[in-house]
Design a protein around this motif. Structure first.
Motif, short mmCIF file in Angstrom:
data_model
loop_
_atom_site.label_atom_id
_atom_site.label_comp_id
_atom_site.label_asym_id
_atom_site.label_seq_id
_atom_site.Cartn_x
_atom_site.Cartn_y
_atom_site.Cartn_z
N SER A 181 11.88 31.42 5.88
CA SER A 181 10.56 30.92 5.16
C SER A 181 11.09 29.97 4.14
O SER A 181 12.24 30.41 3.45
CB SER A 181 9.83 32.32 4.53
N VAL A 182 10.42 29.11 4.05
CA VAL A 182 11.00 28.21 2.91
C VAL A 182 9.81 28.51 1.55
O VAL A 182 8.94 28.90 1.73
CB VAL A 182 10.31 26.65 3.37
N ASN A 183 10.77 28.75 0.48
CA ASN A 183 9.87 29.00 -0.56
C ASN A 183 9.30 27.74 -1.32
O ASN A 183 9.92 26.81 -1.28
CB ASN A 183 10.88 29.74 -1.64
N ILE A 184 7.94 27.99 -1.33
CA ILE A 184 7.44 26.72 -2.15
C ILE A 184 7.13 27.01 -3.45
O ILE A 184 6.70 28.27 -4.06
CB ILE A 184 6.00 26.41 -1.52
N THR A 185 7.80 26.36 -4.42
CA THR A 185 7.63 26.59 -5.86
C THR A 185 6.65 25.53 -6.53
O THR A 185 6.65 24.39 -6.25
CB THR A 185 9.05 26.50 -6.34
N PRO A 186 6.21 26.08 -7.72
CA PRO A 186 5.24 25.12 -8.52
C PRO A 186 6.22 23.97 -9.15
O PRO A 186 5.56 22.84 -9.67
CB PRO A 186 4.79 25.99 -9.50
N THR A 187 7.53 24.32 -9.48
CA THR A 187 8.13 23.39 -10.37
C THR A 187 9.43 22.85 -9.52
O THR A 187 10.01 23.99 -8.73
CB THR A 187 8.58 23.52 -11.71
N TYR A 189 15.86 26.20 1.37
CA TYR A 189 15.53 27.58 0.68
C TYR A 189 14.38 27.40 0.16
O TYR A 189 13.58 28.17 -0.24
CB TYR A 189 16.90 27.96 -0.08
N ALA A 190 14.17 26.39 -0.79
CA ALA A 190 13.07 26.11 -1.69
C ALA A 190 12.75 24.77 -1.93
O ALA A 190 13.60 23.96 -1.84
CB ALA A 190 13.18 26.75 -3.17
N VAL A 191 11.40 24.21 -1.93
CA VAL A 191 11.05 23.19 -2.07
C VAL A 191 9.60 22.97 -3.27
O VAL A 191 8.67 23.84 -3.09
CB VAL A 191 10.55 22.24 -0.92
N PHE A 223 5.21 23.47 7.37
CA PHE A 223 6.41 24.44 7.79
C PHE A 223 5.90 25.63 8.62
O PHE A 223 5.06 26.05 8.32
CB PHE A 223 7.42 24.83 6.53
N PRO A 224 6.78 25.93 9.44
CA PRO A 224 6.39 27.06 10.13
C PRO A 224 6.35 28.34 9.45
O PRO A 224 5.29 29.17 9.55
CB PRO A 224 7.57 27.38 11.22
N ARG A 225 7.12 28.56 8.42
CA ARG A 225 6.89 29.82 7.38
C ARG A 225 7.28 29.22 5.94
O ARG A 225 8.26 28.59 5.76
CB ARG A 225 7.91 30.78 7.89
N ILE A 226 6.37 29.83 5.13
CA ILE A 226 6.46 29.55 3.82
C ILE A 226 6.43 30.69 3.04
O ILE A 226 5.81 31.91 3.45
CB ILE A 226 5.38 28.59 3.35
N ARG A 227 6.88 30.91 1.75
CA ARG A 227 6.96 31.79 0.99
C ARG A 227 6.49 31.79 -0.48
O ARG A 227 7.03 30.56 -0.93
CB ARG A 227 8.10 32.74 0.86
N LEU A 228 5.44 32.20 -1.11
CA LEU A 228 5.09 32.05 -2.24
C LEU A 228 5.16 33.47 -3.23
O LEU A 228 4.79 34.65 -2.50
CB LEU A 228 3.53 31.80 -2.27
N SER A 243 1.67 25.50 5.09
CA SER A 243 1.83 26.78 6.17
C SER A 243 1.41 26.11 7.36
O SER A 243 0.06 25.72 7.32
CB SER A 243 1.57 27.88 5.73
N ALA A 244 1.92 26.26 8.55
CA ALA A 244 1.40 25.84 9.77
C ALA A 244 0.20 26.74 10.05
O ALA A 244 -0.59 26.43 10.76
CB ALA A 244 2.33 25.35 10.74
N THR A 245 0.41 27.92 9.77
CA THR A 245 -0.48 29.10 10.46
C THR A 245 -0.60 30.13 9.45
O THR A 245 0.14 30.18 8.35
CB THR A 245 0.49 29.59 11.44
N VAL A 246 -1.39 31.11 9.66
CA VAL A 246 -1.74 32.32 8.81
C VAL A 246 -0.51 33.14 9.01
O VAL A 246 -0.09 33.42 7.89
CB VAL A 246 -3.06 33.04 9.02
N GLU A 247 -0.08 33.36 10.26
CA GLU A 247 1.06 34.13 10.22
C GLU A 247 2.31 33.35 9.63
O GLU A 247 3.32 34.54 9.28
CB GLU A 247 1.46 34.31 11.85
#
Ligand SMILES: Nc1ncnc2c1ncn2[C@@H]1O[C@H](COP(=O)(O)OP(=O)(O)OP(=O)(O)O)[C@@H](O)[C@H]1O
Length: 841
Positions: free
Chosen positions: A514-520, A727-729, A739-744, A762-766
């Motif tokens: 999972s790619v971590n999406i961050t606010p900053t 790891y994070a963007v 991305f196929p998987r993201i983490r918030l 995220s590409a999907t709900v999953e």
């Protein structure tokens, strides 16, 4: 010291002139030695004979005769045809467009010649029938002119396809640049498969309005075909020979797409100063003025990034320069396109008082953040002004007074081609400002506790919840989430989570990553640093090479910094990376991969780069080859096709992948099959269904060029690998990427609307992994919800009352109440400026 009198008959005159000049010079505070030197130089020059080439000796004494004629002598020292001329119009024609020209007028031919001989002491002249003295051998002058032209061209930026078109005799230089650039862009637009898709009725309606010449704003969520529509519009404008400016209001995406940024097209720098000051700056630059006057249509993509301040300026400057104060945008057609739920306008660090133009630097320190908020009211620090003014730099364009629904047709594209219809439903409900039970369930089903993250990501994928998943059939940890909003983890829990996550993340495969999406940006680089330092393999650092040819006021360097790649990229074997999509290539989605080694660049690759960048782009080619020779090694990445990187059961339908992004979508020029000499355990990465997915590939990553253009010239570029640590963007740097998987995670401070925008990655709900995130975190910015609700119905200004300046009386009273000359002071922005929005920092 005794000075010898020359024997030439002209001697007395020269002596006289020399003495007069010496007398004049003596009045200036100069040393005696310097004065004597001047005198000696004058004597030396005045006694030199001038040898005409056709045998007639032309001396100063002879030339003195011309003084009586009373007309000036124009000494054209560095010009196209150097010599001394009698008519200014003729003389001027020799210096028009001549780089480094030097010339001066004199009342005597002797002085004029002395001026030329000062630089070219061996020059000889021939007098022609018009009484002009033409330099016999101008080769020395020509060399200087050529060198100056080169320097000048360099300062003006590289003309696209300059070499290719330089034979086009008589075509003005700027036209060559514009035509070449447009041709290049048109070729890229035509090559995009989306340009061949037939438009759907919504898109057609917008297209027709644009063709009619209306000002149109097109909005729509992800994959509603905005880009597709804009491609059709751009090609239509090209084919119908309209002068149009395709720009993007997002610096990052303008670099990704090779478009000029809207702000640099406007030429307003950081838009600091009063409107009049900015206008007069634009007016002074002929190329800018011409662009404002000649442009039939201004296309602005990624309009959510366009601030109210810039929008207001577009209207004001175009009305003024096009001399049509009564017409919106002075008659220039404006086409806006984007998604206001995406990224809001950001501040570069300074704003200015609209009354006096005083600039106010706003730092990014915590105590300054209130001043960054959209619509924050600030007090001018100029002692003579002290007025209150609003921060319009972070307000949306639709909040500008110039935005009027009578003049701008707003079309919201509703049909989405997103593959995952559940995600499309989730996002569209949130956009409408409502969260139904179904939406809440969906979000809750994606919630993860720390344990869930650790276990699921190290073993297998998350079990796909059934479409009707409710509390009863959801996994245990999910059931807990349904009983109420998740509680925020304690700082200790957060820290433990971070440590464990880092340890596990580096072991993940692309299939569970999972790619971590961050606010900053700061949040993202912290995570990346932690993860990369957890790897024990050897490290390679790749430094970007930046070239700025012309530093115009809207800093090219700043634009490069805002681009998709970092100045410094630290890679290690085993690190997870994102391969960025090509600008106009077939690969339209980012790809995840793992670094499996480093190899020396092959001579063939260097030869290919040289061939590709040979014509007119030698400077870029040289910088690229220099970059390669400096780094010596290039990374190799194991990539899997995008579908394979998706969670199971999340097969995409329709065009959400982009027509060009298929299993075999090319990722880079040198692709080998997995199992090649540099691959790392390729069998582990073999796709599950060979019928659906192509095998994983090992790709050697070549550096790429990101360019900043200004008025059809290439003015700056960055050379760097098209990679980011995965790891994070940050939200900003992931604009337009899926991305196929993201983490918030709630570990970050999400500003209004930011977590909502992060869902788009995220590409999907999953593929959504939510760590202690509340439903309410996903609410969009309320200004946008209100604006979209008024879409095409009423002027937006009536819908928003919170972001207006206090009335004048209050304003005056307040400004009097506050002492003059205080430092900038935000005035209770939360009460005056509506919901605060966090800058991207
Ligand atoms: N008229 C159409 N007919 C068929 N498919 C379409 C049409 N318009 C768009 N699509 C499909 O939708 C996908 C997304 O289109 P496009 O990139 O234009 O959307 P977008 O709104 O710009 O997306 P994003 O906001 O994510 O950049 C395209 O790859 C294409 O396959």
């Amino acid at each position: 010291m005794m000075l010898q009198q020359p024997e030439d008959p002209v001697g007395p005159y020269v002596w006289f002139t020399a003495l007069v000049n010496t007398f004049c010079l003596a009045r200036k505070p100069k040393s005696t030695l310097a004065l004597l030197g001047q005198l000696a130089l004058m004597l030396k020059r005045s006694t030199r004979d001038i040898q005409p080439s056709h045998g007639t000796k032309c001396t100063l004494s002879e030339s003195l005769a011309h003084t009586a004629e009373g007309r000036k002598y124009y000494a054209m020292r560095i010009s196209r045809n150097p010599g001394i001329y009698r008519s200014w119009s003729k003389a001027r024609s020799l210096i028009d467009g001549c780089a480094g020209a030097r010339y001066k007028s004199f009342s005597t031919v002797a002085e004029a010649m002395a001026f030329i001989l000062e630089q070219f002491p061996n020059a000889t002249f021939t007098k022609n029938v018009n009484g002009e003295y033409i330099m016999d051998d101008p080769s020395a002058v020509n060399e200087i002119v050529a060198a100056a032209s080169l320097k000048k061209d360099k300062l003006r930026g590289i003309v696209f396809g300059a070499l290719e078109d330089s034979d086009a005799a008589g075509v003005p230089y700027d036209s060559i640049a514009a035509a070449s650039r447009l041709r290049q862009l048109t070729a890229a637009w035509e090559a995009d498969p989306r340009s061949r898709l037939p438009l759907n009725p919504e898109q057609q309606q917008a297209f027709d309005a644009i063709v009619e010449g209306r000002n149109v704003c097109i909005t729509g969520m992800r994959a509603t075909g905005k880009q597709t529509l804009m491609l059709h519009v751009k090609l239509h404008f090209t084919r119908s020979h309209r002068v149009f400016a395709p720009t993007s209001a997002c610096a990052m995406r303008s670099l990704m797409r090779g478009l000029e940024s809207t702000q640099s097209w406007m030429g307003v720098g950081k838009a600091i100063g009063t409107k009049r000051q900015i206008l007069s700056k634009v007016r002074k630059n002929a190329a800018l003025r011409k662009a404002w006057i000649d442009t039939d249509a201004l296309l602005i993509e990624d309009v959510s990034r366009l601030s109210a301040q810039l929008f207001e300026l577009i209207d004001y400057i175009s009305r003024e320069l096009r001399k049509a104060p009564d017409r919106p945008f002075g008659g220039m057609q404006v086409v806006l396109c984007g998604d206001f739920y995406e990224l809001p306008p950001v501040l570069s660090g300074a704003i200015s008082c609209p009354d006096c133009g005083q600039s106010h630097r706003l730092g990014f320190e915590k105590e300054n953040m209130t001043a960054h908020q959209p619509g924050a009211i600030l007090e001018c620090i100029n002692e003579d002004c002290g007025k209150l003014f609003q921060n319009t730099w972070t307000m949306f364009a639709f909040e500008a007074p110039a935005w009027s629904t009578d003049e701008i047709i707003h079309i919201d594209l509703l049909r989405t081609y997103m593959g995952d219809t559940r995600l499309a439903t989730l996002i569209s409900e949130l956009r409408a400002g409502m969260t139904t039970d179904e939406t809440s369930k969906m979000l809750a089903s994606r919630a993860q506790t720390m344990d869930a993250v650790i276990t699921t990501e190290t073993s297998t994928e998350l079990p796909p919840p059934s479409p009707n998943a409710g509390p009863s059939n959801a996994p245990e940890e999910h059931q807990q989430q349904h009983q109420g909003p998740p509680q925020s983890p304690s700082p200790e829990q957060q820290q433990l989570f971070q440590q464990q996550l880092v340890g596990k993340t580096v072991q993940n495969t692309t299939a569970t990553f999972s790619v971590n999406i961050t606010p900053t940006e700061e949040d993202a680089s912290n995570i990346n640093m932690l993860c990369i330092s957890a790897l024990t393999t050897s490290m390679a650092v790749f430094e970007a090479s930046d070239t700025v040819i012309k530093s115009f006021d809207f800093s090219s360097r700043g634009q490069l910094r805002e681009g998709p790649v970092d100045e410094s990229l630290v890679l290690k074997r085993g690190a997870m990376v994102i391969l960025l999509p090509e600008r106009h290539g077939t690969q339209m989605r980012p790809r995840l991969g793992r670094i499996c080694g480093f190899v020396a660049p092959s001579p063939e690759m260097q030869a290919q780069i040289s061939a590709r960048l040979a014509r007119g782009l030698e400077a870029v080619r040289d910088a690229m080859l220099e970059w390669i020779s400096k780094h010596q090694l290039l990374p190799q990445v194991i990539l899997e096709p995008f579908e394979e990187q998706l969670a199971p059961g999340a097969a995409l339908a329709g065009g959400d992948l982009g027509s060009g992004a298929g299993p075999s979508g090319g990722a880079g020029p040198s692709i080998e099959s997995a199992g090649g000499p540099h691959s790392e355990n390729p069998t582990r990465l073999q796709p599950r269904s060979a019928a659906v997915c192509a095998p994983a590939t090992v790709v050697t990553i070549e550096p790429r060029t990101w360019t900043v253009t200004f008025k059809d010239r290439l003015v700056a570029w960055r050379i760097q690998l098209p990679l980011r640590l995965a790891y994070a963007v940050s939200l900003d740097k992931s604009a337009g990427l899926v991305f196929p998987r993201i983490r918030l995670t709630s570990a970050h401070r999400w500003g209004p609307g930011q977590a909502h925008a992060a869902l788009y990655r995220s590409a999907t709900v999953e593929g959504l992994h939510l760590y202690y995130m509340h439903d309410s975190s996903f609410e969009p910015t309320h200004q946008v919800v209100a604006f979209m609700a008024t879409c095409g119905m009423q002027p937006f200004s009536t819908a928003i009352t919170s972001r207006v300046l206090p009335d004048t009386d209050a304003n005056e009273q307040d400004s009097k109440g506050h002492g003059r000359g205080k430092s900038k002071k935000p005035v209770d922005p939360s009460s005056l400026a509506g919901t605060p929005r966090k800058g991207s920092g």
